[in-house]
Design a protein around this motif. Structure first.
Motif, PDB file in Angstrom:
ATOM      1  N   SER A 104       0.114  24.213  22.150  1.00  0.00           N
ATOM      2  CA  SER A 104       0.274  22.936  21.537  1.00  0.00           C
ATOM      3  C   SER A 104       1.597  22.620  21.263  1.00  0.00           C
ATOM      4  O   SER A 104       1.857  21.306  20.659  1.00  0.00           O
ATOM      5  CB  SER A 104      -0.480  22.965  20.044  1.00  0.00           C
ATOM      6  OG  SER A 104       0.034  24.190  19.070  1.00  0.00           O
ATOM      7  N   PHE A 105       2.758  23.319  21.375  1.00  0.00           N
ATOM      8  CA  PHE A 105       4.034  22.841  21.006  1.00  0.00           C
ATOM      9  C   PHE A 105       4.840  22.502  22.317  1.00  0.00           C
ATOM     10  O   PHE A 105       6.067  22.338  22.401  1.00  0.00           O
ATOM     11  CB  PHE A 105       4.710  23.933  20.582  1.00  0.00           C
ATOM     12  CG  PHE A 105       4.204  24.243  18.892  1.00  0.00           C
ATOM     13  CD1 PHE A 105       4.116  23.325  17.823  1.00  0.00           C
ATOM     14  CD2 PHE A 105       3.477  25.460  18.803  1.00  0.00           C
ATOM     15  CE1 PHE A 105       3.501  23.645  16.671  1.00  0.00           C
ATOM     16  CE2 PHE A 105       2.656  25.623  17.643  1.00  0.00           C
ATOM     17  CZ  PHE A 105       2.675  24.693  16.665  1.00  0.00           C
ATOM     18  N   ARG A 106       4.233  22.740  23.396  1.00  0.00           N
ATOM     19  CA  ARG A 106       5.006  22.396  24.796  1.00  0.00           C
ATOM     20  C   ARG A 106       5.323  21.043  24.943  1.00  0.00           C
ATOM     21  O   ARG A 106       4.608  20.037  24.421  1.00  0.00           O
ATOM     22  CB  ARG A 106       4.066  22.824  26.077  1.00  0.00           C
ATOM     23  CG  ARG A 106       4.179  24.446  26.243  1.00  0.00           C
ATOM     24  CD  ARG A 106       3.441  24.754  27.530  1.00  0.00           C
ATOM     25  NE  ARG A 106       3.279  25.972  27.522  1.00  0.00           N
ATOM     26  CZ  ARG A 106       2.102  26.467  27.893  1.00  0.00           C
ATOM     27  NH1 ARG A 106       1.047  25.618  28.182  1.00  0.00           N
ATOM     28  NH2 ARG A 106       1.767  27.631  27.686  1.00  0.00           N
ATOM     29  N   ASN A 107       6.241  20.629  25.642  1.00  0.00           N
ATOM     30  CA  ASN A 107       6.957  19.479  25.895  1.00  0.00           C
ATOM     31  C   ASN A 107       6.606  18.758  27.260  1.00  0.00           C
ATOM     32  O   ASN A 107       7.221  18.135  27.662  1.00  0.00           O
ATOM     33  CB  ASN A 107       8.397  19.252  25.644  1.00  0.00           C
ATOM     34  CG  ASN A 107       8.688  19.415  24.128  1.00  0.00           C
ATOM     35  OD1 ASN A 107       7.940  18.946  23.200  1.00  0.00           O
ATOM     36  ND2 ASN A 107       9.965  19.822  23.852  1.00  0.00           N
ATOM     37  N   GLU A 108       5.699  19.227  27.909  1.00  0.00           N
ATOM     38  CA  GLU A 108       5.109  18.898  29.070  1.00  0.00           C
ATOM     39  C   GLU A 108       4.677  17.426  28.968  1.00  0.00           C
ATOM     40  O   GLU A 108       3.704  17.006  28.340  1.00  0.00           O
ATOM     41  CB  GLU A 108       4.050  19.791  29.757  1.00  0.00           C
ATOM     42  CG  GLU A 108       4.435  21.253  29.905  1.00  0.00           C
ATOM     43  CD  GLU A 108       3.470  22.182  30.305  1.00  0.00           C
ATOM     44  OE1 GLU A 108       2.270  21.811  30.392  1.00  0.00           O
ATOM     45  OE2 GLU A 108       3.865  23.311  30.663  1.00  0.00           O
ATOM     46  N   ARG A 109       5.125  16.546  30.093  1.00  0.00           N
ATOM     47  CA  ARG A 109       4.500  15.585  30.018  1.00  0.00           C
ATOM     48  C   ARG A 109       3.100  15.511  30.841  1.00  0.00           C
ATOM     49  O   ARG A 109       3.118  16.106  31.838  1.00  0.00           O
ATOM     50  CB  ARG A 109       5.509  14.443  30.917  1.00  0.00           C
ATOM     51  CG  ARG A 109       6.535  14.332  29.869  1.00  0.00           C
ATOM     52  CD  ARG A 109       7.353  13.053  30.759  1.00  0.00           C
ATOM     53  NE  ARG A 109       8.703  12.733  29.940  1.00  0.00           N
ATOM     54  CZ  ARG A 109       9.049  11.354  29.895  1.00  0.00           C
ATOM     55  NH1 ARG A 109       8.599  10.594  30.679  1.00  0.00           N
ATOM     56  NH2 ARG A 109      10.034  11.068  29.147  1.00  0.00           N
ATOM     57  N   ARG A 110       2.160  14.584  30.345  1.00  0.00           N
ATOM     58  CA  ARG A 110       0.898  14.621  31.019  1.00  0.00           C
ATOM     59  C   ARG A 110       0.818  13.202  31.449  1.00  0.00           C
ATOM     60  O   ARG A 110       1.151  12.333  30.921  1.00  0.00           O
ATOM     61  CB  ARG A 110      -0.095  15.010  29.786  1.00  0.00           C
ATOM     62  CG  ARG A 110       0.134  16.301  29.463  1.00  0.00           C
ATOM     63  CD  ARG A 110      -1.248  16.714  28.579  1.00  0.00           C
ATOM     64  NE  ARG A 110      -1.100  18.315  28.290  1.00  0.00           N
ATOM     65  CZ  ARG A 110      -1.073  18.595  27.048  1.00  0.00           C
ATOM     66  NH1 ARG A 110      -0.815  17.809  25.911  1.00  0.00           N
ATOM     67  NH2 ARG A 110      -0.978  19.982  26.751  1.00  0.00           N
ATOM     68  N   LYS A 111       0.147  13.136  32.624  1.00  0.00           N
ATOM     69  CA  LYS A 111      -0.304  11.749  32.852  1.00  0.00           C
ATOM     70  C   LYS A 111      -1.244  11.022  32.052  1.00  0.00           C
ATOM     71  O   LYS A 111      -2.088  11.470  31.593  1.00  0.00           O
ATOM     72  CB  LYS A 111      -1.078  11.781  34.183  1.00  0.00           C
ATOM     73  CG  LYS A 111       0.074  12.277  35.477  1.00  0.00           C
ATOM     74  CD  LYS A 111      -0.703  12.114  36.766  1.00  0.00           C
ATOM     75  CE  LYS A 111       0.399  12.709  37.877  1.00  0.00           C
ATOM     76  NZ  LYS A 111      -0.444  12.727  39.197  1.00  0.00           N
TER      77      LYS A 111
END
Length: 118
Positions: A104-111
């Motif tokens: 829940s703390f990842r900074n991955e960009r989601r489409k």
């Protein structure tokens, strides 16, 4: 000489007081029993004859991995302070062993999909 029978209210008060006193006396003996019964291994908890993923054991694993990286933290700090967990995940969240605990703390960009033009 006969004593008058205590009222229902008096008997109830005495029973309540005895129950409270009994629980206060046994509370220190049972303080660690629930936590001691939890068996964790690699972020999973032994329950019902199989290993299942639980937040409790994931947090234990997160602290273990964080200490391997040299991060000074405690289990209680990670478990009860969301800011501390976020801080630890920023440092060690890339490690595969804690990917679930830090998801829940990842900074991955989601489409993002927009319904109307956006």
């Amino acid at each position: 000489m006969t004593h008058p029978k205590p009222s229902r209210r008096t008997r109830l008060a005495a029973a309540t007081l005895a129950a409270i006193a009994g629980s206060l006396l046994t509370a220190p003996l049972n303080a660690g029993s629930a936590e001691a019964a939890i068996r964790c291994k690699d972020g999973f908890q032994w329950s019902g004859g199989r290993w299942i993923g639980t937040p409790y054991c994931s947090d234990r694993q997160l602290v273990k991995v964080a200490r391997e990286f040299g991060v000074r933290t405690t289990f209680n700090a990670v478990r009860w302070d969301l800011g501390e967990k976020r801080r630890v995940c920023r440092v060690v969240g890339h490690d595969i062993r804690v990917s679930q605990a830090c998801s829940s703390f990842r900074n991955e960009r989601r489409k993002r999909f927009f319904l109307f033009g956006g």
